[in-house]
Design an enzyme around this catalytic site. Structure first.
Site, mmCIF file in Angstrom:
data_model
loop_
_atom_site.group_PDB
_atom_site.id
_atom_site.type_symbol
_atom_site.label_atom_id
_atom_site.label_comp_id
_atom_site.label_asym_id
_atom_site.label_seq_id
_atom_site.Cartn_x
_atom_site.Cartn_y
_atom_site.Cartn_z
ATOM 1 N N ASP A 6 1.241 -3.951 6.190
ATOM 2 C CA ASP A 6 0.119 -3.028 6.222
ATOM 3 C C ASP A 6 -0.859 -3.576 5.183
ATOM 4 O O ASP A 6 -0.469 -4.316 4.279
ATOM 5 C CB ASP A 6 0.595 -1.622 5.857
ATOM 6 C CG ASP A 6 -0.544 -0.619 5.797
ATOM 7 O OD1 ASP A 6 -1.375 -0.592 6.723
ATOM 8 O OD2 ASP A 6 -0.613 0.132 4.809
ATOM 9 N N ASP B 42 -4.081 -1.714 3.419
ATOM 10 C CA ASP B 42 -4.471 -0.792 2.350
ATOM 11 C C ASP B 42 -3.237 -0.090 1.783
ATOM 12 O O ASP B 42 -2.508 0.579 2.502
ATOM 13 C CB ASP B 42 -5.474 0.241 2.875
ATOM 14 C CG ASP B 42 -6.738 -0.409 3.421
ATOM 15 O OD1 ASP B 42 -7.057 -1.541 3.013
ATOM 16 O OD2 ASP B 42 -7.410 0.222 4.263
#
Length: 181
Positions: free
Chosen positions: A7, A9
Site C-alpha cells: 500500500d 499512503d
C-alpha cells in the site's frame, strides 16, 4: 519471482485524513525507502496498489499523482532500487468499481502484469481494506502500525493471526535480518 505489493499512503509515505494532494505533501516515512531498497536488493519485485479517490474528489490530478510516483522512483533510484509496477484506483467508493480496495481488482491487475499466481504474493498494508483485498486473492498479508495501522488494530476487525510490525523497516529487518545493505 518474489513479489511484494505495498500500500502507499501510511506504508511508504506519511498519510493524512485530508489526503496527500501534492508532491510536497508526499513525504516518505523514515526508513521506508531504505527498507524498499533492501527488499529490492534481496531479489524482491516491488509493486504498489493504492486507492487514490482524491482524483475523483478533485483534490489533485492524475498528473500530480504521477509526479508523486516519479518522486518516489527518483528517491528509490538514489538507493539503487525501483518499484516495478504501480496500480491505483482513482474512483470513489460509491462508483462501485472493481479496483478500489477492499475489492481485489488492483491485486489481480498486478498479478496479471507479472504473470504470477496472486497467492504467491505478499501484501503489506495499514488498513482493513488492504487485508480484505489481499484475502480476496489469497495473498499473504502483513500489517504495519504506521499510517492508519494503529487505528485499524484498535478496531479489532483484523484476524488475530496477522503478523504486525511497527513499520516497513521493522518488517524488512524481520524478513532479511537487521543488517544494513
Amino acid at each position: 519471482m518474489k513479489l511484494i505489493i505495498l500500500d502507499r499512503d501510511g506504508v511508504i509515505n506519511e498519510d493524512s485524513d485530508a489526503f496527500i494532494k501534492s508532491v510536497e505533501e508526499w513525504i516518505p516515512i523514515p526508513g521506508s525507502l531504505e527498507a524498499m531498497a533492501r527488499l529490492y536488493k534481496a531479489g524482491y519485485t516491488l509493486a504498489i496498489a493504492t486507492n487514490q479517490s482524491g482524483i475523483a474528489r478533485g483534490y489533485y490530478t492524475v498528473a500530480t499523482l504521477e509526479a508523486m510516483h516519479a518522486k518516489l522512483q527518483h528517491l528509490l533510484a538514489a538507493h539503487g532500487a525501483e518499484v516495478a509496477y504501480i496500480a491505483y484506483c482513482p474512483h470513489l467508493g460509491e462508483d462501485h468499481c472493481e479496483c478500489r480496495k477492499p475489492k481485489p481488482g488492483m491485486m489481480l491487475s498486478i498479478a496479471q502484469h507479472f504473470d504470477i499466481d496472486p497467492t504467491q504474493t505478499l501484501v503489506i498494508g495499514d488498513s482493513l481494506r488492504d487485508w480484505q483485498a489481499a484475502a480476496a486473492v489469497g495473498a499473504g498479508y502483513v500489517q504495519v502500525r504506521t499510517g492508519k495501522g494503529e487505528r485499524t488494530l484498535a478496531d479489532g476487525k483484523l484476524p488475530a493471526d496477522i503478523p504486525v510490525f511497527d513499520n516497513l523497516a521493522d518488517y524488512t529487518d524481520s524478513l532479511l535480518g537487521a543488517y544494513t545493505a
